[in-house]
Design a protein around this motif. Structure first.
Motif, PDB file in Angstrom:
ATOM      1  N   HIS A   7       0.676  -1.181  -0.063  1.00 15.32           N
ATOM      2  CA  HIS A   7       0.115  -0.033  -0.065  1.00 15.32           C
ATOM      3  C   HIS A   7       0.971   1.341  -0.166  1.00 15.32           C
ATOM      4  CE1 HIS A   7      -2.668   3.048   2.597  1.00 15.32           C
ATOM      5  NE2 HIS A   7      -3.036   2.849   1.243  1.00 15.32           N
ATOM      6  N   ARG A   8       0.737   2.009  -0.870  1.00 14.80           N
ATOM      7  CA  ARG A   8       1.595   3.207  -1.224  1.00 14.80           C
ATOM      8  C   ARG A   8       0.659   4.662  -1.119  1.00 14.80           C
ATOM      9  NH1 ARG A   8       4.222   5.140  -6.865  1.00 14.80           N
ATOM     10  NH2 ARG A   8       2.115   5.622  -7.054  1.00 14.80           N
ATOM     11  N   VAL A   9       1.068   5.574  -0.411  1.00 14.96           N
ATOM     12  CA  VAL A   9       0.814   6.899  -0.186  1.00 14.96           C
ATOM     13  C   VAL A   9       1.860   7.845  -0.527  1.00 14.96           C
ATOM     14  CG1 VAL A   9      -0.255   8.553   1.308  1.00 14.96           C
ATOM     15  CG2 VAL A   9      -0.771   6.130   1.800  1.00 14.96           C
ATOM     16  N   VAL A  10       1.192   8.471  -1.545  1.00 15.66           N
ATOM     17  CA  VAL A  10       2.223   9.709  -2.208  1.00 15.66           C
ATOM     18  C   VAL A  10       1.560  11.142  -1.893  1.00 15.66           C
ATOM     19  CG1 VAL A  10       3.143  10.546  -4.162  1.00 15.66           C
ATOM     20  CG2 VAL A  10       2.825   8.347  -4.227  1.00 15.66           C
ATOM     21  N   THR A  11       2.571  12.069  -1.184  1.00 16.70           N
ATOM     22  CA  THR A  11       2.020  13.290  -0.841  1.00 16.70           C
ATOM     23  C   THR A  11       2.453  14.183  -1.797  1.00 16.70           C
ATOM     24  OG1 THR A  11       3.910  13.750   0.328  1.00 16.70           O
ATOM     25  CG2 THR A  11       2.288  12.650   1.454  1.00 16.70           C
ATOM     26  N   GLY A  12       1.969  15.479  -1.762  1.00 15.39           N
ATOM     27  CA  GLY A  12       2.248  16.729  -2.791  1.00 15.39           C
ATOM     28  C   GLY A  12       1.829  17.805  -1.996  1.00 15.39           C
ATOM     29  N   HIS A  42       8.114  -4.794  -6.903  1.00 17.74           N
ATOM     30  CA  HIS A  42       7.010  -4.062  -6.500  1.00 17.74           C
ATOM     31  C   HIS A  42       7.888  -2.571  -6.404  1.00 17.74           C
ATOM     32  CE1 HIS A  42       4.766  -7.244  -4.833  1.00 17.74           C
ATOM     33  NE2 HIS A  42       5.771  -7.830  -4.696  1.00 17.74           N
ATOM     34  N   GLU A  43       7.589  -1.941  -7.740  1.00 13.80           N
ATOM     35  CA  GLU A  43       8.203  -0.481  -7.969  1.00 13.80           C
ATOM     36  C   GLU A  43       7.450   0.592  -6.853  1.00 13.80           C
ATOM     37  OE1 GLU A  43      11.358  -0.120 -10.111  1.00 13.80           O
ATOM     38  OE2 GLU A  43      10.794  -2.181  -8.998  1.00 13.80           O
ATOM     39  N   VAL A  44       8.235   1.111  -5.824  1.00 15.94           N
ATOM     40  CA  VAL A  44       7.712   2.220  -5.119  1.00 15.94           C
ATOM     41  C   VAL A  44       7.867   3.469  -5.502  1.00 15.94           C
ATOM     42  CG1 VAL A  44       7.549   3.027  -2.729  1.00 15.94           C
ATOM     43  CG2 VAL A  44       7.864   0.554  -3.207  1.00 15.94           C
ATOM     44  N   TRP A  45       9.042   3.919  -5.812  1.00 16.92           N
ATOM     45  CA  TRP A  45       9.306   5.282  -6.419  1.00 16.92           C
ATOM     46  C   TRP A  45      10.905   5.377  -6.946  1.00 16.92           C
ATOM     47  CZ3 TRP A  45       5.366   8.529  -7.009  1.00 16.92           C
ATOM     48  CH2 TRP A  45       5.697   9.966  -6.951  1.00 16.92           C
ATOM     49  N   SER A  46      11.077   6.459  -7.182  1.00 14.29           N
ATOM     50  CA  SER A  46      12.606   6.867  -7.666  1.00 14.29           C
ATOM     51  C   SER A  46      12.676   8.272  -7.897  1.00 14.29           C
ATOM     52  CB  SER A  46      12.980   5.986  -9.196  1.00 14.29           C
ATOM     53  OG  SER A  46      12.492   6.756 -10.071  1.00 14.29           O
ATOM     54  N   THR A  47      13.898   8.688  -7.690  1.00 13.89           N
ATOM     55  CA  THR A  47      14.404  10.419  -7.631  1.00 13.89           C
ATOM     56  C   THR A  47      15.353  10.232  -8.820  1.00 13.89           C
ATOM     57  OG1 THR A  47      15.941  10.140  -6.040  1.00 13.89           O
ATOM     58  CG2 THR A  47      13.561  10.656  -5.399  1.00 13.89           C
ATOM     59  N   GLN A  48      15.305  11.588  -9.533  1.00 20.02           N
ATOM     60  CA  GLN A  48      16.060  12.170 -10.596  1.00 20.02           C
ATOM     61  C   GLN A  48      17.130  13.066  -9.864  1.00 20.02           C
ATOM     62  OE1 GLN A  48      16.401  10.762 -13.836  1.00 20.02           O
ATOM     63  NE2 GLN A  48      14.530   9.181 -13.812  1.00 20.02           N
TER      64      GLN A  48
END
Length: 200
Positions: A7-12, A42-48
């Motif tokens: 379960h993923r929660v992404v904020t903004g 299971h890909e969660v996130w990445s940053t550049q």
């Protein structure tokens, strides 16, 4: 045995700079590695880049699977790893080019005839590998370590494999940080790997 979905929660931020939930639910990218049945990313996130852009940009996990982190960036994923089988131990090395090609880095595989495990590979990154559920054995060129739930490995660009000898699936969390080999290590790896690109 199968593990529950992540379960993923992404904020903004909204237009007024107030904190909001951008997404709340299952991961959009969950993929089984065809050449290693039962292995699921299971890909969660990445940053550049560094510093990482703090924005309301698009979900970075929606593209193709990529093993290493982005240049100057990070990647976080869960990986479900099935128990090793006799067939995998005997024939797995033949499928590694296909397996690593599916995750966008076929040159990461370092397996050779004398390798201690078919999954031997290397990336030029610092990886934090955390055992969430189950047991895993970290295999290096010289030595092995048994890992249990709560174990954390700080993987510093070394040649390694994850061997599941427990008879049941294992779930691990990986946080990958782009890196660069210190010159003396780069030279040693270049000599040992025949002078080709690092990680090949």
């Amino acid at each position: 045995m199968s593990f529950p979905p992540i379960h993923r929660v992404v904020t903004g931020h909204d237009a007024d700079g107030q904190a909001i939930v951008i997404s709340d639910g299952p991961l959009p990218t969950v993929a089984e590695i065809k050449a290693i049945p039962g292995t699921v990313f299971h890909e969660v996130w990445s940053t550049q880049g560094t510093p990482a852009p703090v924005d309301n940009g698009v979900d970075p996990t929606l593209g193709p699977l990529l093993l290493p982190p982005p240049k100057l960036g990070t990647r976080i994923r869960f990986v479900d790893i099935p128990p090793d089988t006799a067939d995998f131990e005997l024939n797995g090395a033949k499928r590694m080019k296909e397996a690593f090609a599916q995750i966008g880095d076929e040159h990461a595989s370092t397996v050779r005839a004398d390798s201690p495990h078919p999954l031997m590979h290397r990336t030029e990154s610092i990886d934090y590998g955390i055992v969430i559920d189950g047991e895993m054995t970290l295999v290096l060129d010289r030595g092995e370590v048994l890992l249990k739930s709560g174990s954390v490995v700080v993987q510093r660009g070394t040649n390694h494999a994850w061997a599941n000898r427990s008879g049941r699936p294992c779930r691990m969390l990986f946080i990958l940080v782009d890196g660069q080999y210190e010159p003396s290590i780069a030279r040693a790896l270049g000599r040992r790997d025949g002078g080709g690109p690092l990680g090949s």
